[in-house]
Scaffold this motif. Sequence first.
Motif, PDB file in Angstrom:
ATOM      1  N   VAL A  46      -3.236  18.684  16.094  1.00 53.56           N
ATOM      2  CA  VAL A  46      -4.325  19.636  16.842  1.00 53.56           C
ATOM      3  C   VAL A  46      -5.318  20.062  16.150  1.00 53.56           C
ATOM      4  O   VAL A  46      -5.095  20.822  14.617  1.00 53.56           O
ATOM      5  CB  VAL A  46      -3.364  20.404  17.647  1.00 53.56           C
ATOM      6  N   VAL A  47      -6.575  19.951  16.460  1.00 58.03           N
ATOM      7  CA  VAL A  47      -8.143  21.056  15.477  1.00 58.03           C
ATOM      8  C   VAL A  47      -8.152  21.829  16.620  1.00 58.03           C
ATOM      9  O   VAL A  47      -8.412  21.780  17.646  1.00 58.03           O
ATOM     10  CB  VAL A  47      -8.730  19.296  14.806  1.00 58.03           C
ATOM     11  N   VAL A  48      -8.208  23.036  15.923  1.00 58.83           N
ATOM     12  CA  VAL A  48      -8.917  24.431  16.241  1.00 58.83           C
ATOM     13  C   VAL A  48     -10.136  24.311  16.227  1.00 58.83           C
ATOM     14  O   VAL A  48     -10.214  24.953  14.027  1.00 58.83           O
ATOM     15  CB  VAL A  48      -7.569  25.029  16.605  1.00 58.83           C
ATOM     16  N   THR A  49     -11.266  25.822  16.119  1.00 56.52           N
ATOM     17  CA  THR A  49     -12.118  26.204  16.037  1.00 56.52           C
ATOM     18  C   THR A  49     -12.275  27.046  16.996  1.00 56.52           C
ATOM     19  O   THR A  49     -12.049  27.103  17.922  1.00 56.52           O
ATOM     20  CB  THR A  49     -13.447  25.777  15.225  1.00 56.52           C
ATOM     21  N   ASP A  50     -13.990  27.897  16.348  1.00 54.96           N
ATOM     22  CA  ASP A  50     -13.580  29.514  17.265  1.00 54.96           C
ATOM     23  C   ASP A  50     -15.064  29.697  16.673  1.00 54.96           C
ATOM     24  O   ASP A  50     -15.951  29.192  15.263  1.00 54.96           O
ATOM     25  CB  ASP A  50     -12.310  30.797  16.696  1.00 54.96           C
ATOM     26  N   THR A  51     -16.103  30.053  17.191  1.00 53.26           N
ATOM     27  CA  THR A  51     -17.225  30.684  17.159  1.00 53.26           C
ATOM     28  C   THR A  51     -17.327  31.026  15.285  1.00 53.26           C
ATOM     29  O   THR A  51     -16.202  32.106  15.347  1.00 53.26           O
ATOM     30  CB  THR A  51     -18.034  31.455  18.890  1.00 53.26           C
ATOM     31  N   TRP A  52     -18.576  31.290  15.141  1.00 53.84           N
ATOM     32  CA  TRP A  52     -18.684  32.032  13.524  1.00 53.84           C
ATOM     33  C   TRP A  52     -19.814  33.065  13.934  1.00 53.84           C
ATOM     34  O   TRP A  52     -19.689  33.488  12.530  1.00 53.84           O
ATOM     35  CB  TRP A  52     -19.708  30.718  12.951  1.00 53.84           C
ATOM     36  N   VAL A  53     -19.739  33.533  15.357  1.00 60.11           N
ATOM     37  CA  VAL A  53     -20.372  34.549  15.782  1.00 60.11           C
ATOM     38  C   VAL A  53     -20.200  35.519  16.023  1.00 60.11           C
ATOM     39  O   VAL A  53     -19.949  34.831  17.098  1.00 60.11           O
ATOM     40  CB  VAL A  53     -21.591  34.181  14.958  1.00 60.11           C
ATOM     41  N   SER A  54     -18.713  36.558  16.187  1.00 56.83           N
ATOM     42  CA  SER A  54     -18.324  37.383  17.221  1.00 56.83           C
ATOM     43  C   SER A  54     -18.800  38.028  17.567  1.00 56.83           C
ATOM     44  O   SER A  54     -20.537  38.092  16.670  1.00 56.83           O
ATOM     45  CB  SER A  54     -16.925  37.476  16.672  1.00 56.83           C
ATOM     46  N   ARG A 106       4.662  19.490  14.995  1.00 56.25           N
ATOM     47  CA  ARG A 106       3.113  19.497  14.849  1.00 56.25           C
ATOM     48  C   ARG A 106       2.182  20.004  14.222  1.00 56.25           C
ATOM     49  O   ARG A 106       2.895  20.988  13.550  1.00 56.25           O
ATOM     50  CB  ARG A 106       2.744  19.770  16.787  1.00 56.25           C
ATOM     51  N   VAL A 107       1.202  18.950  13.330  1.00 59.91           N
ATOM     52  CA  VAL A 107      -0.055  19.833  12.656  1.00 59.91           C
ATOM     53  C   VAL A 107      -0.919  20.316  12.852  1.00 59.91           C
ATOM     54  O   VAL A 107      -1.975  19.580  13.419  1.00 59.91           O
ATOM     55  CB  VAL A 107       0.052  19.050  11.517  1.00 59.91           C
ATOM     56  N   LEU A 108      -1.088  21.620  13.045  1.00 59.10           N
ATOM     57  CA  LEU A 108      -2.571  22.241  13.641  1.00 59.10           C
ATOM     58  C   LEU A 108      -3.079  22.976  12.754  1.00 59.10           C
ATOM     59  O   LEU A 108      -3.063  23.287  11.595  1.00 59.10           O
ATOM     60  CB  LEU A 108      -1.850  23.373  14.319  1.00 59.10           C
ATOM     61  N   ALA A 109      -5.234  22.420  12.803  1.00 61.26           N
ATOM     62  CA  ALA A 109      -5.544  23.032  11.416  1.00 61.26           C
ATOM     63  C   ALA A 109      -6.977  23.660  12.040  1.00 61.26           C
ATOM     64  O   ALA A 109      -7.269  23.405  13.404  1.00 61.26           O
ATOM     65  CB  ALA A 109      -6.419  21.349  10.860  1.00 61.26           C
ATOM     66  N   TYR A 110      -6.832  24.616  11.747  1.00 56.36           N
ATOM     67  CA  TYR A 110      -7.876  25.818  12.431  1.00 56.36           C
ATOM     68  C   TYR A 110      -9.463  25.443  10.762  1.00 56.36           C
ATOM     69  O   TYR A 110      -8.900  25.805  10.099  1.00 56.36           O
ATOM     70  CB  TYR A 110      -7.512  26.863  12.262  1.00 56.36           C
ATOM     71  N   LEU A 111     -10.236  25.791  11.045  1.00 61.86           N
ATOM     72  CA  LEU A 111     -11.283  25.452  10.448  1.00 61.86           C
ATOM     73  C   LEU A 111     -12.514  26.529  11.548  1.00 61.86           C
ATOM     74  O   LEU A 111     -12.374  26.732  12.091  1.00 61.86           O
ATOM     75  CB  LEU A 111     -12.141  24.055  10.537  1.00 61.86           C
ATOM     76  N   GLY A 112     -13.109  26.731  10.344  1.00 63.21           N
ATOM     77  CA  GLY A 112     -14.116  27.976  10.337  1.00 63.21           C
ATOM     78  C   GLY A 112     -13.735  29.443   9.791  1.00 63.21           C
ATOM     79  O   GLY A 112     -13.389  29.501   8.578  1.00 63.21           O
ATOM     80  N   ASP A 113     -14.017  30.468  10.612  1.00 68.07           N
ATOM     81  CA  ASP A 113     -13.787  32.193  10.108  1.00 68.07           C
ATOM     82  C   ASP A 113     -12.566  32.394   9.910  1.00 68.07           C
ATOM     83  O   ASP A 113     -11.870  32.222  11.122  1.00 68.07           O
ATOM     84  CB  ASP A 113     -14.735  32.758  10.736  1.00 68.07           C
ATOM     85  N   ALA A 114     -11.402  31.862   9.088  1.00 65.69           N
ATOM     86  CA  ALA A 114     -10.427  32.335   9.024  1.00 65.69           C
ATOM     87  C   ALA A 114      -9.729  33.792   9.118  1.00 65.69           C
ATOM     88  O   ALA A 114      -8.466  33.541   8.669  1.00 65.69           O
ATOM     89  CB  ALA A 114      -9.877  31.162   7.710  1.00 65.69           C
ATOM     90  N   ALA A 115     -10.784  33.959   8.539  1.00 61.91           N
ATOM     91  CA  ALA A 115     -10.633  35.827   8.657  1.00 61.91           C
ATOM     92  C   ALA A 115     -10.491  36.631   9.893  1.00 61.91           C
ATOM     93  O   ALA A 115     -10.517  37.883   9.851  1.00 61.91           O
ATOM     94  CB  ALA A 115     -10.792  37.267   7.499  1.00 61.91           C
TER      95      ALA A 115
END
Length: 324
Positions: A230-238, A159-168
């Motif tokens: 699968v598309v994933v992201t996370d908050t931009w302001v931790s 399966r292919v998972l794409a994560y977008l956003g703050d990748a650090a």
Amino acid sequence: MTPAPTPAPAAVRHFLVDTDLTPGEQTEVLDLAAQMKTDRFAHRPLAGPRTGVVFFDKTSTRTRVSFAAGIAELGGSPLIVNPGESQLGHKESVADTARVLERMVGIIVWRTFAQSGLEEMAAHSRVPVVNALSDDYHPCQILADLLTVREHLGGTQGRVLAYLGDAANNMAHSYLLGCATAGMHVRIAGPAGHLPAEHVVAAARERAAETGGSVLVTTDAAEALDGADVVVTDTWVSMGQEDEKEARLALFRDYQVDAAAMARAGSDAIFLHCLPAYRGYEVSAEVIDGPQSVVFDEAENRLHAQKALMAWLLYRSGLAEDPR
């Protein structure tokens, strides 16, 4: 005369980073999680009850509730320790704290800042230590996400998972390592200067070579999204970045998961987010509240995945008997 401490098991297992589990072991934990979700009280490795201590250096909702409920459902007694309520890392060293705790509790869980603290705790503990989140990794979240992928897509391999956003950040790091371990093709997209640490990418590629997965790191969101399952992201302001909010919103704007982003993914793609989510920032309301979103299944699976992990660590460490 003070009695001698109980001898340590031959090999205590800890879970500090995603790759602490081999691909086969990760599958064992996820299989156990699926079983526990069906029969929540079949495994009681903390019966007695034995205490599971959970330290929080950062605020939490899902981590706090899932570990407290999970320890209780495993037959144990959860002890939650909030910031300022212990000597840990202030008046007492991490090593000395570990030596004390191992004589009193069955498992140690810690949501903290520096990964080095977890490593020091594990090095001096004869009971399992679990990373409930650090600045570098969030491996328990990935186990829950993988369980969710298995439930909705039938499996993880290929399966292919794409994560977008703050990748650090810690989420991107754990998606790389944990999903490569699961045999997935992991694509990480973020702006230049906010991409994963090179040593994490190298470790993920090494693990992917074992499992048939792959790793792509790019600044092109479309490249990551094309055909993703699968598309994933996370908050931009931790936490701790609030004073950078406006600059970060502008920096990551092109990586928002909106309807157009989901349209580039596969037609049956699911959307994941570890929560809390900020609608209109990293994800649009129409996506997170839409039919492709499985974020609340994902949130529930924190409980089942972490119960399975804790039980598995106790079984493998020789500290409880596996009833199977």
